[in-house]
Design a protein around this motif. Structure first.
Motif, PDB file in Angstrom:
ATOM      1  N   GLN A  34       2.725  -5.905  51.498  1.00 55.86           N
ATOM      2  CA  GLN A  34       2.313  -4.695  50.786  1.00 55.86           C
ATOM      3  C   GLN A  34       1.309  -3.894  51.602  1.00 55.86           C
ATOM      4  O   GLN A  34       1.362  -2.660  51.627  1.00 55.86           O
ATOM      5  CB  GLN A  34       1.737  -5.059  49.425  1.00 55.86           C
ATOM      6  CG  GLN A  34       2.790  -5.500  48.432  1.00 55.86           C
ATOM      7  CD  GLN A  34       2.189  -5.988  47.122  1.00 55.86           C
ATOM      8  OE1 GLN A  34       1.010  -6.323  47.043  1.00 55.86           O
ATOM      9  NE2 GLN A  34       3.020  -6.034  46.089  1.00 55.86           N
ATOM     10  N   ALA A  35       0.406  -4.588  52.290  1.00 55.44           N
ATOM     11  CA  ALA A  35      -0.556  -3.889  53.146  1.00 55.44           C
ATOM     12  C   ALA A  35       0.165  -3.178  54.287  1.00 55.44           C
ATOM     13  O   ALA A  35      -0.158  -2.035  54.626  1.00 55.44           O
ATOM     14  CB  ALA A  35      -1.586  -4.876  53.696  1.00 55.44           C
ATOM     15  N   GLN A  36       1.160  -3.842  54.854  1.00 54.31           N
ATOM     16  CA  GLN A  36       1.927  -3.220  55.926  1.00 54.31           C
ATOM     17  C   GLN A  36       2.722  -2.024  55.397  1.00 54.31           C
ATOM     18  O   GLN A  36       2.831  -0.999  56.068  1.00 54.31           O
ATOM     19  CB  GLN A  36       2.875  -4.234  56.560  1.00 54.31           C
ATOM     20  CG  GLN A  36       3.618  -3.696  57.753  1.00 54.31           C
ATOM     21  CD  GLN A  36       4.520  -4.730  58.386  1.00 54.31           C
ATOM     22  OE1 GLN A  36       4.738  -5.802  57.841  1.00 54.31           O
ATOM     23  NE2 GLN A  36       5.053  -4.403  59.546  1.00 54.31           N
ATOM     24  N   ALA A  37       3.258  -2.140  54.187  1.00 53.59           N
ATOM     25  CA  ALA A  37       3.996  -1.022  53.583  1.00 53.59           C
ATOM     26  C   ALA A  37       3.072   0.178  53.374  1.00 53.59           C
ATOM     27  O   ALA A  37       3.466   1.321  53.638  1.00 53.59           O
ATOM     28  CB  ALA A  37       4.626  -1.459  52.270  1.00 53.59           C
ATOM     29  N   ARG A  38       1.859  -0.069  52.893  1.00 47.72           N
ATOM     30  CA  ARG A  38       0.898   1.031  52.723  1.00 47.72           C
ATOM     31  C   ARG A  38       0.572   1.677  54.071  1.00 47.72           C
ATOM     32  O   ARG A  38       0.498   2.902  54.189  1.00 47.72           O
ATOM     33  CB  ARG A  38      -0.369   0.521  52.048  1.00 47.72           C
ATOM     34  CG  ARG A  38      -0.213   0.272  50.560  1.00 47.72           C
ATOM     35  CD  ARG A  38      -1.543  -0.013  49.891  1.00 47.72           C
ATOM     36  NE  ARG A  38      -2.180  -1.231  50.360  1.00 47.72           N
ATOM     37  CZ  ARG A  38      -1.971  -2.445  49.860  1.00 47.72           C
ATOM     38  NH1 ARG A  38      -1.117  -2.610  48.864  1.00 47.72           N
ATOM     39  NH2 ARG A  38      -2.605  -3.495  50.342  1.00 47.72           N
ATOM     40  N   LYS A  39       0.401   0.843  55.089  1.00 51.31           N
ATOM     41  CA  LYS A  39       0.101   1.355  56.427  1.00 51.31           C
ATOM     42  C   LYS A  39       1.260   2.210  56.945  1.00 51.31           C
ATOM     43  O   LYS A  39       1.045   3.282  57.514  1.00 51.31           O
ATOM     44  CB  LYS A  39      -0.143   0.165  57.363  1.00 51.31           C
ATOM     45  CG  LYS A  39      -0.523   0.520  58.759  1.00 51.31           C
ATOM     46  CD  LYS A  39      -0.781  -0.759  59.553  1.00 51.31           C
ATOM     47  CE  LYS A  39      -0.968  -0.484  61.012  1.00 51.31           C
ATOM     48  NZ  LYS A  39      -1.136  -1.714  61.791  1.00 51.31           N
ATOM     49  N   LEU A  40       2.485   1.759  56.715  1.00 47.88           N
ATOM     50  CA  LEU A  40       3.648   2.526  57.152  1.00 47.88           C
ATOM     51  C   LEU A  40       3.796   3.830  56.373  1.00 47.88           C
ATOM     52  O   LEU A  40       4.209   4.851  56.937  1.00 47.88           O
ATOM     53  CB  LEU A  40       4.918   1.682  57.014  1.00 47.88           C
ATOM     54  CG  LEU A  40       5.056   0.541  58.018  1.00 47.88           C
ATOM     55  CD1 LEU A  40       6.248  -0.325  57.663  1.00 47.88           C
ATOM     56  CD2 LEU A  40       5.154   1.061  59.438  1.00 47.88           C
ATOM     57  N   GLU A  41       3.454   3.830  55.101  1.00 48.95           N
ATOM     58  CA  GLU A  41       3.495   5.061  54.309  1.00 48.95           C
ATOM     59  C   GLU A  41       2.504   6.088  54.850  1.00 48.95           C
ATOM     60  O   GLU A  41       2.834   7.275  54.958  1.00 48.95           O
ATOM     61  CB  GLU A  41       3.195   4.767  52.844  1.00 48.95           C
ATOM     62  CG  GLU A  41       4.336   4.135  52.089  1.00 48.95           C
ATOM     63  CD  GLU A  41       3.979   3.840  50.645  1.00 48.95           C
ATOM     64  OE1 GLU A  41       3.084   4.516  50.092  1.00 48.95           O
ATOM     65  OE2 GLU A  41       4.603   2.937  50.072  1.00 48.95           O
ATOM     66  N   VAL A  42       1.302   5.634  55.189  1.00 48.92           N
ATOM     67  CA  VAL A  42       0.290   6.536  55.751  1.00 48.92           C
ATOM     68  C   VAL A  42       0.781   7.102  57.081  1.00 48.92           C
ATOM     69  O   VAL A  42       0.665   8.307  57.347  1.00 48.92           O
ATOM     70  CB  VAL A  42      -1.061   5.803  55.919  1.00 48.92           C
ATOM     71  CG1 VAL A  42      -2.027   6.612  56.763  1.00 48.92           C
ATOM     72  CG2 VAL A  42      -1.653   5.489  54.562  1.00 48.92           C
ATOM     73  N   GLU A  43       1.361   6.242  57.908  1.00 47.67           N
ATOM     74  CA  GLU A  43       1.887   6.683  59.206  1.00 47.67           C
ATOM     75  C   GLU A  43       3.033   7.687  59.008  1.00 47.67           C
ATOM     76  O   GLU A  43       3.110   8.689  59.715  1.00 47.67           O
ATOM     77  CB  GLU A  43       2.379   5.469  60.002  1.00 47.67           C
ATOM     78  CG  GLU A  43       2.987   5.800  61.350  1.00 47.67           C
ATOM     79  CD  GLU A  43       1.973   6.241  62.381  1.00 47.67           C
ATOM     80  OE1 GLU A  43       2.399   6.722  63.434  1.00 47.67           O
ATOM     81  OE2 GLU A  43       0.761   6.111  62.143  1.00 47.67           O
ATOM     82  N   HIS A  44       3.889   7.420  58.039  1.00 43.87           N
ATOM     83  CA  HIS A  44       5.005   8.330  57.761  1.00 43.87           C
ATOM     84  C   HIS A  44       4.485   9.702  57.312  1.00 43.87           C
ATOM     85  O   HIS A  44       4.989  10.741  57.764  1.00 43.87           O
ATOM     86  CB  HIS A  44       5.914   7.730  56.686  1.00 43.87           C
ATOM     87  CG  HIS A  44       7.089   8.578  56.359  1.00 43.87           C
ATOM     88  ND1 HIS A  44       7.116   9.435  55.289  1.00 43.87           N
ATOM     89  CD2 HIS A  44       8.282   8.732  56.971  1.00 43.87           C
ATOM     90  CE1 HIS A  44       8.263  10.063  55.254  1.00 43.87           C
ATOM     91  NE2 HIS A  44       8.993   9.649  56.265  1.00 43.87           N
ATOM     92  N   ARG A  59       1.611  11.015  58.050  1.00 43.98           N
ATOM     93  CA  ARG A  59       0.997  11.652  59.215  1.00 43.98           C
ATOM     94  C   ARG A  59       2.066  12.257  60.122  1.00 43.98           C
ATOM     95  O   ARG A  59       1.927  13.385  60.615  1.00 43.98           O
ATOM     96  CB  ARG A  59       0.156  10.644  60.001  1.00 43.98           C
ATOM     97  CG  ARG A  59      -0.629  11.288  61.144  1.00 43.98           C
ATOM     98  CD  ARG A  59      -1.291  10.256  62.031  1.00 43.98           C
ATOM     99  NE  ARG A  59      -0.347   9.411  62.717  1.00 43.98           N
ATOM    100  CZ  ARG A  59       0.346   9.775  63.819  1.00 43.98           C
ATOM    101  NH1 ARG A  59       0.205  10.988  64.319  1.00 43.98           N
ATOM    102  NH2 ARG A  59       1.164   8.933  64.397  1.00 43.98           N
ATOM    103  N   LEU A  60       3.149  11.521  60.315  1.00 42.82           N
ATOM    104  CA  LEU A  60       4.230  12.035  61.153  1.00 42.82           C
ATOM    105  C   LEU A  60       4.912  13.247  60.517  1.00 42.82           C
ATOM    106  O   LEU A  60       5.319  14.173  61.226  1.00 42.82           O
ATOM    107  CB  LEU A  60       5.259  10.927  61.422  1.00 42.82           C
ATOM    108  CG  LEU A  60       4.786   9.809  62.356  1.00 42.82           C
ATOM    109  CD1 LEU A  60       5.802   8.689  62.391  1.00 42.82           C
ATOM    110  CD2 LEU A  60       4.492  10.332  63.746  1.00 42.82           C
ATOM    111  N   GLN A  61       5.013  13.255  59.201  1.00 38.13           N
ATOM    112  CA  GLN A  61       5.588  14.419  58.521  1.00 38.13           C
ATOM    113  C   GLN A  61       4.705  15.649  58.729  1.00 38.13           C
ATOM    114  O   GLN A  61       5.216  16.755  58.962  1.00 38.13           O
ATOM    115  CB  GLN A  61       5.756  14.140  57.011  1.00 38.13           C
ATOM    116  CG  GLN A  61       6.822  13.136  56.686  1.00 38.13           C
ATOM    117  CD  GLN A  61       8.204  13.624  57.059  1.00 38.13           C
ATOM    118  OE1 GLN A  61       8.498  14.802  57.010  1.00 38.13           O
ATOM    119  NE2 GLN A  61       9.054  12.690  57.446  1.00 38.13           N
ATOM    120  N   VAL A  62       3.395  15.463  58.652  1.00 37.45           N
ATOM    121  CA  VAL A  62       2.466  16.573  58.890  1.00 37.45           C
ATOM    122  C   VAL A  62       2.593  17.059  60.327  1.00 37.45           C
ATOM    123  O   VAL A  62       2.636  18.265  60.592  1.00 37.45           O
ATOM    124  CB  VAL A  62       1.014  16.142  58.568  1.00 37.45           C
ATOM    125  CG1 VAL A  62       0.011  17.165  59.064  1.00 37.45           C
ATOM    126  CG2 VAL A  62       0.860  15.916  57.074  1.00 37.45           C
TER     127      VAL A  62
END
Length: 91
Positions: free
Chosen positions: A37-47, A49-52
């Motif tokens: 779940q922590a990794q999923a949250r980290k990937l969501e934040v990265e996603h 950021r990449l969208q921005v």
């Protein structure tokens, strides 16, 4: 009677050992879930950021600047536009 007591004692010990193993597995799996779940949250934040970044890279002003500088493109105008007359087929 002694045999019955020994069999029951053995059954209780096996049950206790199984309970300890199940609790250990449960805690290990819970820790893995938390890590995932922590990794999923980290990937969501990265996603996000990449969208921005993607939206920032695709602004019309930036695209025009890159077209002018890197591709040596220029806006179409009457001075550089070539018109070709359409040929009408002869019957």
């Amino acid at each position: 009677m002694t045999r019955l007591n020994l069999v029951l004692l053995f059954a209780v010990l096996l049950s206790a050992m199984h309970l300890v193993q199940v609790q250990y597995d449960s805690r290990r799996l819970y820790a893995e879930i938390e890590k995932a779940q922590a990794q999923a949250r980290k990937l969501e934040v990265e996603h996000e950021r990449l969208q921005v970044d993607k939206r920032a890279q695709a602004t019309p002003l930036r695209v025009e600047k890159l077209a002018k500088e890197q591709l040596k493109m220029r806006p179409a105008g009457p001075a550089i536009t070539q018109y070709i007359a359409a040929r009408v087929p002869q019957p």
